[in-house]
Design a protein around this motif. Structure first.
Motif, PDB file in Angstrom:
ATOM      1  N   LYS A  87     -75.502  -9.421  15.304  1.00 55.13           N
ATOM      2  CA  LYS A  87     -76.703  -9.520  15.425  1.00 55.13           C
ATOM      3  C   LYS A  87     -77.537  -8.910  15.496  1.00 55.13           C
ATOM      4  O   LYS A  87     -78.635  -8.684  14.726  1.00 55.13           O
ATOM      5  N   ILE A  88     -77.235  -7.017  16.170  1.00 54.82           N
ATOM      6  CA  ILE A  88     -77.900  -6.239  15.258  1.00 54.82           C
ATOM      7  C   ILE A  88     -78.004  -5.766  13.187  1.00 54.82           C
ATOM      8  O   ILE A  88     -79.285  -5.735  12.886  1.00 54.82           O
ATOM      9  N   ILE A  89     -76.785  -5.921  12.888  1.00 58.45           N
ATOM     10  CA  ILE A  89     -76.433  -6.005  12.257  1.00 58.45           C
ATOM     11  C   ILE A  89     -76.673  -6.774  10.412  1.00 58.45           C
ATOM     12  O   ILE A  89     -78.197  -6.467  10.021  1.00 58.45           O
ATOM     13  N   LEU A  90     -76.999  -7.933  11.285  1.00 54.80           N
ATOM     14  CA  LEU A  90     -77.807  -9.411  10.325  1.00 54.80           C
ATOM     15  C   LEU A  90     -79.209  -8.972  10.883  1.00 54.80           C
ATOM     16  O   LEU A  90     -79.499  -9.485  10.237  1.00 54.80           O
ATOM     17  N   ASN A  91     -79.379  -8.632  11.571  1.00 57.75           N
ATOM     18  CA  ASN A  91     -81.648  -8.732  12.084  1.00 57.75           C
ATOM     19  C   ASN A  91     -81.059  -7.695  11.123  1.00 57.75           C
ATOM     20  O   ASN A  91     -82.777  -8.147  10.530  1.00 57.75           O
ATOM     21  N   PHE A  92     -81.344  -6.452  11.194  1.00 56.49           N
ATOM     22  CA  PHE A  92     -81.838  -5.364  10.089  1.00 56.49           C
ATOM     23  C   PHE A  92     -81.739  -5.935   8.961  1.00 56.49           C
ATOM     24  O   PHE A  92     -82.724  -5.665   7.813  1.00 56.49           O
ATOM     25  N   LEU A  93     -80.816  -6.702   8.460  1.00 50.29           N
ATOM     26  CA  LEU A  93     -80.466  -7.072   7.119  1.00 50.29           C
ATOM     27  C   LEU A  93     -81.379  -8.345   6.579  1.00 50.29           C
ATOM     28  O   LEU A  93     -82.041  -8.610   6.001  1.00 50.29           O
ATOM     29  N   ILE A  94     -81.944  -9.076   7.773  1.00 52.39           N
ATOM     30  CA  ILE A  94     -82.348 -10.261   7.243  1.00 52.39           C
ATOM     31  C   ILE A  94     -84.131  -9.655   7.295  1.00 52.39           C
ATOM     32  O   ILE A  94     -85.021  -9.739   6.414  1.00 52.39           O
ATOM     33  N   MET A  95     -84.863  -8.984   8.744  1.00 48.12           N
ATOM     34  CA  MET A  95     -86.123  -8.148   8.377  1.00 48.12           C
ATOM     35  C   MET A  95     -85.945  -6.999   7.869  1.00 48.12           C
ATOM     36  O   MET A  95     -86.950  -7.256   7.076  1.00 48.12           O
ATOM     37  N   ILE A  96     -86.061  -6.400   7.636  1.00 44.12           N
ATOM     38  CA  ILE A  96     -85.930  -4.925   6.966  1.00 44.12           C
ATOM     39  C   ILE A  96     -85.883  -5.155   4.880  1.00 44.12           C
ATOM     40  O   ILE A  96     -86.594  -5.608   4.723  1.00 44.12           O
ATOM     41  N   ASN A  97     -84.424  -6.463   4.945  1.00 47.17           N
ATOM     42  CA  ASN A  97     -84.390  -6.789   3.420  1.00 47.17           C
ATOM     43  C   ASN A  97     -84.902  -7.747   2.505  1.00 47.17           C
ATOM     44  O   ASN A  97     -84.910  -7.707   1.645  1.00 47.17           O
ATOM     45  N   ARG A  98     -84.706  -8.595   3.864  1.00 46.67           N
ATOM     46  CA  ARG A  98     -85.181  -9.831   3.031  1.00 46.67           C
ATOM     47  C   ARG A  98     -84.359  -9.520   1.864  1.00 46.67           C
ATOM     48  O   ARG A  98     -85.083 -10.038   0.565  1.00 46.67           O
ATOM     49  N   PRO A  99     -83.720 -11.298   2.405  1.00 45.60           N
ATOM     50  CA  PRO A  99     -83.099 -11.513   1.487  1.00 45.60           C
ATOM     51  C   PRO A  99     -83.409 -12.671   0.418  1.00 45.60           C
ATOM     52  O   PRO A  99     -84.761 -13.364   0.456  1.00 45.60           O
ATOM     53  N   ILE A 100     -83.110 -12.387  -1.200  1.00 46.82           N
ATOM     54  CA  ILE A 100     -83.465 -13.104  -1.918  1.00 46.82           C
ATOM     55  C   ILE A 100     -83.278 -14.575  -1.676  1.00 46.82           C
ATOM     56  O   ILE A 100     -83.839 -15.534  -2.994  1.00 46.82           O
ATOM     57  N   ILE A 101     -82.518 -15.155  -1.503  1.00 49.91           N
ATOM     58  CA  ILE A 101     -81.892 -16.282  -0.751  1.00 49.91           C
ATOM     59  C   ILE A 101     -82.852 -16.533   0.234  1.00 49.91           C
ATOM     60  O   ILE A 101     -82.490 -15.892   1.675  1.00 49.91           O
ATOM     61  N   PRO A 102     -82.030 -18.137   0.858  1.00 47.15           N
ATOM     62  CA  PRO A 102     -82.710 -18.350   2.439  1.00 47.15           C
ATOM     63  C   PRO A 102     -81.658 -18.228   3.020  1.00 47.15           C
ATOM     64  O   PRO A 102     -80.411 -18.314   3.114  1.00 47.15           O
ATOM     65  N   THR A 103     -81.766 -17.614   4.000  1.00 46.59           N
ATOM     66  CA  THR A 103     -80.486 -17.201   5.079  1.00 46.59           C
ATOM     67  C   THR A 103     -81.112 -17.711   6.566  1.00 46.59           C
ATOM     68  O   THR A 103     -82.107 -16.806   7.171  1.00 46.59           O
ATOM     69  N   ARG A 104     -80.130 -17.281   7.662  1.00 47.72           N
ATOM     70  CA  ARG A 104     -80.243 -17.427   8.636  1.00 47.72           C
ATOM     71  C   ARG A 104     -78.773 -17.045   9.233  1.00 47.72           C
ATOM     72  O   ARG A 104     -78.248 -17.368   8.903  1.00 47.72           O
ATOM     73  N   MET A 105     -79.626 -17.111  10.844  1.00 52.75           N
ATOM     74  CA  MET A 105     -77.878 -16.664  11.604  1.00 52.75           C
ATOM     75  C   MET A 105     -78.012 -17.662  12.829  1.00 52.75           C
ATOM     76  O   MET A 105     -78.925 -18.384  13.491  1.00 52.75           O
ATOM     77  N   PHE A 106     -77.075 -17.864  13.024  1.00 55.69           N
ATOM     78  CA  PHE A 106     -76.167 -19.346  14.253  1.00 55.69           C
ATOM     79  C   PHE A 106     -75.390 -18.314  14.854  1.00 55.69           C
ATOM     80  O   PHE A 106     -74.736 -17.152  14.936  1.00 55.69           O
ATOM     81  N   THR A 107     -75.104 -18.741  16.113  1.00 59.07           N
ATOM     82  CA  THR A 107     -74.512 -18.765  17.103  1.00 59.07           C
ATOM     83  C   THR A 107     -73.442 -20.107  16.615  1.00 59.07           C
ATOM     84  O   THR A 107     -72.020 -20.330  17.358  1.00 59.07           O
ATOM     85  N   ASP A 108     -73.778 -21.468  16.024  1.00 56.55           N
ATOM     86  CA  ASP A 108     -72.783 -22.444  16.105  1.00 56.55           C
ATOM     87  C   ASP A 108     -73.028 -22.383  14.799  1.00 56.55           C
ATOM     88  O   ASP A 108     -73.815 -23.218  14.076  1.00 56.55           O
ATOM     89  N   GLN A 109     -71.238 -23.219  14.387  1.00 63.32           N
ATOM     90  CA  GLN A 109     -71.027 -23.776  12.829  1.00 63.32           C
ATOM     91  C   GLN A 109     -71.400 -25.096  12.538  1.00 63.32           C
ATOM     92  O   GLN A 109     -71.994 -24.905  11.427  1.00 63.32           O
ATOM     93  N   LYS A 110     -71.338 -25.472  13.736  1.00 58.52           N
ATOM     94  CA  LYS A 110     -72.231 -27.262  13.423  1.00 58.52           C
ATOM     95  C   LYS A 110     -73.275 -26.515  12.778  1.00 58.52           C
ATOM     96  O   LYS A 110     -73.993 -27.659  11.576  1.00 58.52           O
ATOM     97  N   GLU A 111     -74.666 -26.132  13.833  1.00 56.64           N
ATOM     98  CA  GLU A 111     -75.675 -26.058  13.485  1.00 56.64           C
ATOM     99  C   GLU A 111     -76.280 -25.524  11.990  1.00 56.64           C
ATOM    100  O   GLU A 111     -76.877 -25.635  11.301  1.00 56.64           O
TER     101      GLU A 111
END
Length: 125
Positions: A92-116
């Protein structure tokens, strides 16, 4: 439907219903060479077609700064959107850093459930 599958040293790729499912080997420590190999092999696996992707981090222990930077730039090639499945605080820390700081150029989200995650990615197929 399972179309094709790659089992690699660091990651497994499957294509199911128009979405790439990527599962990192358990407890992986990722360096730049690993990141480059993953992207090269994913692009080969996709064979020129752009897809949304679910990435199961599977207990990722560490990703070097260079590996994260590489994934931020090169790792988005051939992808329409990305959903990450996180299962522990380190991921979660690694991913938050990537998503919040680096702003991916494609839509990107974090989930805990694969179905969601799969439901969210349907709009990008």
């Amino acid at each position: 439907t399972l179309c094709k599958r790659f089992d690699l040293k660091t990651i497994e790729y499957r294509l199911e219903d128009g979405i790439v499912i990527a599962t990192l080997n358990e407890g992986l420590t990722m360096d730049t060479d690993d990141a480059a190999q993953m992207v090269t092999e994913r692009l080969e696996f996709q064979n020129g077609t752009h897809y949304p992707i679910v990435i199961k981090l599977n207990g990722l222990k560490f990703a070097s700064s260079n590996a994260r930077n590489y994934m931020q730039k090169e790792g988005m090639k051939g992808l329409k959107a990305g959903a990450f499945i996180v299962t522990n605080p380190v991921e979660k820390i690694i991913l938050n850093f990537l998503i919040m700081i680096n702003r991916p150029i494609i839509p990107t989200r974090m989930f805990t459930d694969q179905k969601e995650a799969l439901n969210w990615l349907q709009q990008y197929k």
